[in-house]
Write a protein that holds these residues in place. Sequence first.
Motif, short mmCIF file in Angstrom:
data_model
loop_
_atom_site.label_atom_id
_atom_site.label_comp_id
_atom_site.label_asym_id
_atom_site.label_seq_id
_atom_site.Cartn_x
_atom_site.Cartn_y
_atom_site.Cartn_z
N SER A 1 11.28 -13.47 3.08
CA SER A 1 10.25 -13.53 2.03
C SER A 1 9.72 -14.94 1.88
O SER A 1 9.18 -15.31 0.83
CB SER A 1 10.83 -13.01 0.70
OG SER A 1 11.99 -13.73 0.41
N SER B 1 7.32 -18.19 2.23
CA SER B 1 5.88 -18.48 2.27
C SER B 1 5.64 -19.67 3.20
O SER B 1 6.59 -20.31 3.66
CB SER B 1 5.39 -18.85 0.86
OG SER B 1 5.98 -20.09 0.49
N LEU C 1 2.95 -4.89 8.13
CA LEU C 1 2.61 -6.29 7.88
C LEU C 1 2.12 -7.02 9.13
O LEU C 1 1.68 -8.16 9.06
CB LEU C 1 3.83 -7.03 7.29
CG LEU C 1 4.17 -6.58 5.86
CD1 LEU C 1 5.59 -7.00 5.50
CD2 LEU C 1 3.16 -7.14 4.87
N PHE D 1 -1.83 -6.02 8.20
CA PHE D 1 -2.39 -6.65 7.00
C PHE D 1 -1.44 -7.74 6.50
O PHE D 1 -0.25 -7.72 6.82
CB PHE D 1 -2.65 -5.61 5.89
CG PHE D 1 -1.45 -4.76 5.54
CD1 PHE D 1 -1.31 -3.50 6.08
CD2 PHE D 1 -0.48 -5.23 4.66
CE1 PHE D 1 -0.20 -2.71 5.77
CE2 PHE D 1 0.62 -4.45 4.34
CZ PHE D 1 0.76 -3.18 4.90
N ALA D 2 -1.97 -8.68 5.74
CA ALA D 2 -1.17 -9.82 5.31
C ALA D 2 -0.86 -9.75 3.82
O ALA D 2 -1.68 -9.27 3.03
CB ALA D 2 -1.92 -11.11 5.62
N MET D 3 0.33 -10.21 3.46
CA MET D 3 0.73 -10.31 2.06
C MET D 3 1.43 -11.64 1.85
O MET D 3 2.07 -12.14 2.78
CB MET D 3 1.69 -9.18 1.70
CG MET D 3 1.04 -7.83 1.63
SD MET D 3 2.24 -6.56 1.20
CE MET D 3 2.60 -7.01 -0.48
N PRO D 4 1.36 -12.19 0.63
CA PRO D 4 2.07 -13.45 0.40
C PRO D 4 3.57 -13.28 0.63
O PRO D 4 4.13 -12.21 0.36
CB PRO D 4 1.81 -13.75 -1.08
CG PRO D 4 0.71 -12.84 -1.51
CD PRO D 4 0.68 -11.68 -0.57
N ARG E 1 5.26 -13.30 3.47
CA ARG E 1 5.68 -12.62 4.70
C ARG E 1 5.18 -13.37 5.95
O ARG E 1 5.01 -12.78 7.01
CB ARG E 1 5.16 -11.17 4.71
CG ARG E 1 5.75 -10.30 3.63
CD ARG E 1 7.20 -9.94 3.95
NE ARG E 1 7.82 -9.06 2.96
CZ ARG E 1 8.59 -9.44 1.96
NH1 ARG E 1 8.83 -10.74 1.77
NH2 ARG E 1 9.15 -8.57 1.14
N ILE F 1 3.26 -0.51 -4.51
CA ILE F 1 3.11 0.10 -3.17
C ILE F 1 2.45 1.47 -3.30
O ILE F 1 1.53 1.81 -2.55
CB ILE F 1 4.49 0.21 -2.47
CG1 ILE F 1 4.99 -1.19 -2.10
CG2 ILE F 1 4.41 1.12 -1.25
CD1 ILE F 1 6.47 -1.25 -1.75
N THR G 1 -1.28 1.34 -3.68
CA THR G 1 -2.11 0.94 -2.53
C THR G 1 -1.93 1.87 -1.33
O THR G 1 -2.45 1.61 -0.25
CB THR G 1 -1.77 -0.51 -2.09
OG1 THR G 1 -0.36 -0.64 -1.96
CG2 THR G 1 -2.29 -1.52 -3.09
N HIS H 1 -3.26 0.28 2.53
CA HIS H 1 -4.34 -0.70 2.79
C HIS H 1 -5.28 -0.21 3.89
O HIS H 1 -5.54 -0.94 4.86
CB HIS H 1 -3.75 -2.05 3.19
CG HIS H 1 -2.92 -2.69 2.12
ND1 HIS H 1 -3.40 -2.96 0.86
CD2 HIS H 1 -1.63 -3.10 2.12
CE1 HIS H 1 -2.46 -3.51 0.12
NE2 HIS H 1 -1.38 -3.60 0.87
#
Length: 252
Positions: free
Chosen positions: A100, A102, A146, A149-152, A154, A209, A212, A251
């Motif tokens: 997790s 960043s 992931l 698509f991107a998530m903070p 990861r 989750i 989305t 997403h």
Amino acid sequence: MSDGKIALVTGGSRGIGRDAVLRLAARGVSSIITYKSNRAEAEAVVALVEQAGARAIALRLDVGEAASFDGVVEQVRQALADLGASRFDYLVNNAGTSSSASLETITEAEMDALYAVHFKGPMFLTQKLLPLINDGGRIVNISSGLARFAMPGRIGYGPIKAAVESLTRYMAVELAPRRIAVNVVAPGPIATDFSGGMVRDNPEVNKAISATTALGRAGLPEDVGPVIAGLLSDDFGWVNAQRIEVAGGIHI
Ligand code: NAP
């Protein structure tokens, strides 16, 4: 039924890998499953496979330790002999852990560990196991939504899974002469022990989750296991070098 076929599923002791092993057993496929530290869970899966009428053997493996793979291959060879075979048919490169971190917090050591477990492990374990895989066999690698698509939080995990998707296409090209098909399954968030059980146990995460995801909930291991087992069946024999996202439409 797939009488006599044998799969090797890394991380087959829990979560997605466990469900895939049980689906394969229901089709008559025996398995060599690997675990990293939780032997009891692995032996419980072995017992369930045997109840289903197939056979299973559990081996310890750390996919992050490529230097140990020669020894692991010898153990696989012995496990195959115990199953009355000299080769196996299906390889599922599933084992893995989350991250997790960043961009601001990730360390070189954490990135090296992600690379070792999620990329170098599947690449070199597959390389070492190739002599033991039957021609016409099948490989499934496990990526993640992931990668698309991107998530903070990861930034280490998502890009390394994207690399696994590219690796899958390269494997499919190089193993074509042996008629070995290689595909990659990209699960969305799945309610397992992964990430400290976050998807399953954190109501806020689970709600976000669901909001989305087109089909309106987080995924379960039993949403993914049948897809892996299906890709290993003759029904999907003409599917090769493909990425299948199993995420209920997240997403979009
Ligand atoms: P899980 O429930 O945490 O199970 C992980 C499995 O991998 C266990 O069998 C564990 O063995 C084994 N394992 C962990 N680290 C290992 C290592 N270094 N070497 C060898 N085995 C190791 O995880 P999961 O949710 O089923 O995830 C399986 C795969 O799906 C992973 O590649 C993950 O990245 C991917 N994925 C998961 C999700 C999700 O939301 N759950 C989403 C997308 C993709 P022990 O029991 O001995 O620890």
